[in-house]
Design an enzyme around this catalytic site. Structure first.
Site, PDB file in Angstrom:
ATOM      1  N   GLU A   1       0.816  -1.212   0.000  1.00  0.00           N
ATOM      2  CA  GLU A   1       0.000   0.000   0.000  1.00  0.00           C
ATOM      3  C   GLU A   1       0.857   1.272   0.000  1.00  0.00           C
ATOM      4  OE1 GLU A   1      -3.329   0.510  -0.318  1.00  0.00           O
ATOM      5  OE2 GLU A   1      -2.803   2.620  -0.247  1.00  0.00           O
TER       6      GLU A   1
ATOM      7  N   THR B   1      -5.859   1.701  -5.502  1.00  0.00           N
ATOM      8  CA  THR B   1      -5.528   0.283  -5.330  1.00  0.00           C
ATOM      9  C   THR B   1      -6.234  -0.587  -6.369  1.00  0.00           C
ATOM     10  OG1 THR B   1      -5.428   0.622  -2.953  1.00  0.00           O
ATOM     11  CG2 THR B   1      -5.457  -1.645  -3.703  1.00  0.00           C
TER      12      THR B   1
ATOM     13  N   HIS C   1      -1.485   3.234   4.725  1.00  0.00           N
ATOM     14  CA  HIS C   1      -2.485   3.998   3.970  1.00  0.00           C
ATOM     15  C   HIS C   1      -2.655   5.355   4.630  1.00  0.00           C
ATOM     16  CE1 HIS C   1      -6.261   5.138   2.115  1.00  0.00           C
ATOM     17  NE2 HIS C   1      -6.147   4.112   1.283  1.00  0.00           N
TER      18      HIS C   1
ATOM     19  N   ASP D   1       1.460  -0.010  -4.866  1.00  0.00           N
ATOM     20  CA  ASP D   1       0.243   0.077  -5.684  1.00  0.00           C
ATOM     21  C   ASP D   1       0.068   1.445  -6.348  1.00  0.00           C
ATOM     22  OD1 ASP D   1      -0.467   1.320  -3.273  1.00  0.00           O
ATOM     23  OD2 ASP D   1      -2.433   0.348  -3.138  1.00  0.00           O
ATOM     24  N   HIS D   2       0.488   2.522  -5.647  1.00  0.00           N
ATOM     25  CA  HIS D   2       0.347   3.884  -6.187  1.00  0.00           C
ATOM     26  C   HIS D   2       1.079   4.812  -5.241  1.00  0.00           C
ATOM     27  CE1 HIS D   2      -2.600   4.284  -3.003  1.00  0.00           C
ATOM     28  NE2 HIS D   2      -3.176   3.187  -3.464  1.00  0.00           N
TER      29      HIS D   2
END
Ligand code: GP9
Ligand code: MN
Length: 631
Positions: free
Chosen positions: A254, A298, A413, A472-473
């Protein structure tokens, strides 16, 4: 009765209040929605109101009191059916109805036989407002009064309705920023905009998608197919099939960006374990690798990895095109004898995963209900990564092998908070609390990954697996540019810097391979699918995919972002300007031009596949259109 002075629009007001209160009671008694603070309670309380004001407010246009009351009662009946339908569905599926499932009759296969057990006598209370209205209409003459409604009153009424709508949306936006553009969790939507508005929104999204789908036919695929075929990269002969039948464990890390790897923060190593992996002989570490996600975050990364296609420029493809035909990595692996799953300890409807995973042909979704979240094991968005990994490894041990399992972590996150006992390094010192805490949660994630490797060894799964891990980003958005510039030791960040910050790490860890190294090709998430499948000896030359095998000698140094930016070995295109990749200096736009055109074309082709649901016409066995595809 005479002593009561009834207001003029008694019947309409009664309807609004009765349905409103009933809906709120139903929220609390029939749905299990987690409410975290007083504001969320308040939003839930007011959220049915805006819709009810509009829909019952239309009664102000009726002249005859009889027709008006009939309209109001009919609306109450329809809304009760909608609400009750949701309750029934929720009792069975723990989810809110979305339009496509109403048409997927197979979903109701199980439902039919259990309908009896879902319904009980007291469910009549779900129609309490209807009953009240019918009785009031029958026994209170005042309710049948004819009222002359003047234009000013009507206008004022609808202004009020609009104001309530904006109040609701405004509060929802502060509580859940970008709710309508990205957070496509049905539960969040219902919590914030209410069940009735949610249905309108769902109808809007789904009809838009199905209209585009209806207009498409197989002929569009011919062009896309030609494009894909001409961009194929040959396999790497030495590696193709070298790790046949190994389990594949893919881990979505994450919000992990590449800038923390092999880096320090005020003297503290941020990712000691991942740093070790970058030098590990069993690990390929890709240091020029980028995320390619859009608003779907995600879920976009999942989409890209599974399909080797881009997500959409607007909204989250998981939500807007959850019912399409795909040819996912999971499906391909399933055909090759793999047991496929996703493991993620969140509510299953988040990002419409429960629906989308059926389309991606994923055998099993281990959602939050597959985990035991004990006291102290939850932080921020949900289960902490360390216990999540530990329980996941135990679950994997029970899976039939070979398996493909994709794990999605959660602790790192936004807003990047940790319990005191999980903090391993101090905060950074900048004006951005977000960036300051980010280093701490990344450090925690690194520890979790380290433990996970041990868990896999303990469960005896490690040796026979390939472990693929990727960010993921981004985690730190451009809103924190000032703090980020401070950390990177720069005056300020340019569009070039921001593009480079979209780098996320990719690790392909193959126990026992001994050939690991740092890989510098410029690449992206879209390349993961062909890379993995080829390592396992699974052909993809007929697959409709946009990425290329990272080990292929023909892999091109060119990565396209969802918003049209791109990076090559020489150039970076960002903020509509061309930059020299080596120096970060802005240069004349000419060298970027042909790449920019290719980027646009690739994105358009990918969008055409999704918007037209074109893979339903495609036969990936032969690489041709299905016989009956062209109308
Ligand atoms: C939610 C998790 C986070 O289940 O995957 O989603 P994100 O906000 O990163 O897209
Ligand atoms: Mn994410």
């Amino acid at each position: 009765m005479k002593s009561i002075k009834w207001p003029k629009h008694s019947f309409m007001i009664l309807a609004i209040v009765a349905t409103w209160i009933k809906t709120v009671i139903v929220y609390h008694t029939s749905f299990d929605m987690k409410l975290e603070n007083a504001m969320q309670h308040f939003i839930l309380f007011i959220n049915p109101l805006s819709f009810l004001l509009f829909v019952y407010g239309l009664s102000l246009f009726f002249k005859s009191p009889k027709a008006r009351n009939r309209y109001i009662i009919s609306i109450s009946v329809i809304l009760s059916i909608v609400l009750y339908g949701n309750v029934g569905f929720y009792r069975f599926y723990d989810d809110f109805i979305t339009l496509p499932v109403l048409f997927q009759t197979s979903n109701f296969g199980d439902l039919g036989s259990s309908a009896a057990s879902i319904i009980n006598f007291w469910d009549i209370l779900f129609f309490a407002d209807v009953i009240i209205l019918v009785l009031a209409n029958k026994y209170l003459p005042i309710m049948k009064q004819a009222i002359k409604v003047n234009v000013q009153f009507r206008r004022a009424f609808f202004v009020l309705a609009v104001a309530v709508t904006f109040l609701n949306l405004g509060l929802a936006e502060t509580e859940r920023p970008q709710l309508l553009t990205r957070s496509f969790d049905r539960e969040l939507l219902v919590k914030n905009i209410g069940t009735y508005n949610y249905h309108l929104y769902d109808i809007y999204i789904q009809t838009k998608s199905s209209a585009q789908r209806a207009l498409a036919d197989g002929s569009e695929l011919v062009e896309v197919n030609n494009y894909v075929r001409s961009n194929q990269a040959a396999v790497n002969e030495d590696l193709f099939g070298k790790y046949k039948d190994r389990n594949v464990i893919a881990v979505s890390l994450e919000s992990l960006q590449n800038f923390v790897i092999n880096n320090e923060m005020n003297g503290h190593e941020i990712t000691p374990f991942l740093n070790e992996l970058t030098k590990d002989p069993d690990t390929y570490y890709f240091s020029n690798f980028y995320h390619q996600t859009g608003l779907g975050k995600t879920s976009d990364s999942e989409f890209i990895v599974e399909n080797s296609l881009f997500g959409l420029g607007r909204g989250a493809v998981f939500f807007t095109h959850g019912g399409n035909t795909y040819n996912s990595m999971a499906e391909r692996l399933g055909e090759n004898g793999y047991y496929t799953s996703v493991m993620h300890p969140n509510n299953k409807s988040f990002w419409n995963r429960d629906m989308m995973y059926q389309s991606l042909k994923i055998d099993k979704f281990y959602d939050v209900d597959s985990y035991t979240v004990e006291e102290g094991q939850e932080v921020n968005w949900g289960m902490k990564d360390i216990p999540f990994f530990e329980q996941s490894a135990a679950l994997m041990k029970e899976m039939p092998q070979p398996f493909y399992s994709r794990l999605i972590t959660l602790t790192n996150h936004y807003p990047f908070t940790l319990d005191e006992e999980d903090i391993m390094i101090p905060e950074y010192t900048s004006n951005s609390g977000t960036l300051n805490r980010y280093f701490q949660t990344v450090r925690y994630m690194d520890e979790a990954v380290k433990d996970f490797f041990q868990d896999l060894k303990d469960q005896g799964i490690y040796e026979n697996s390939i472990i693929v891990m990727y960010g993921d980003h981004y985690g730190i958005s451009e809103n924190h540019n000032k703090a980020m510039a401070q950390y990177l030791g720069k005056e300020e960040l340019t569009p070039y810097d921001n593009a480079m910050l979209q780098e996320v790490p990719l690790f392909i860890h193959i126990p026992g391979s001994g050939e690991g190294q740092e890989m510098t090709e410029v690449s992206g998430q879209i390349d993961i699918r062909p890379t993995i499948l080829h390592l396992l000896g699974i052909e993809t030359s007929k697959d409709m995919q946009m990425g290329a095998d990272l080990f292929s000698p023909e892999h091109e140094d060119f990565v396209i972002f969802r918003d049209g930016r791109f990076v090559t070995d020489k150039y970076v295109y960002a903020g509509e300007a061309c930059y020299d990749k080596a120096t970060g200096e802005q240069i004349d736009g000419e060298p970027c031009k042909s790449y920019a055109d290719r980027a646009t074309m690739e994105l358009e082709n990918s969008d055409a596949i999704i918007n037209g649901d074109l893979l339903r016409f495609y036969d990936e066995k032969t690489g041709n259109l299905k016989q009956d595809a062209v109308k």
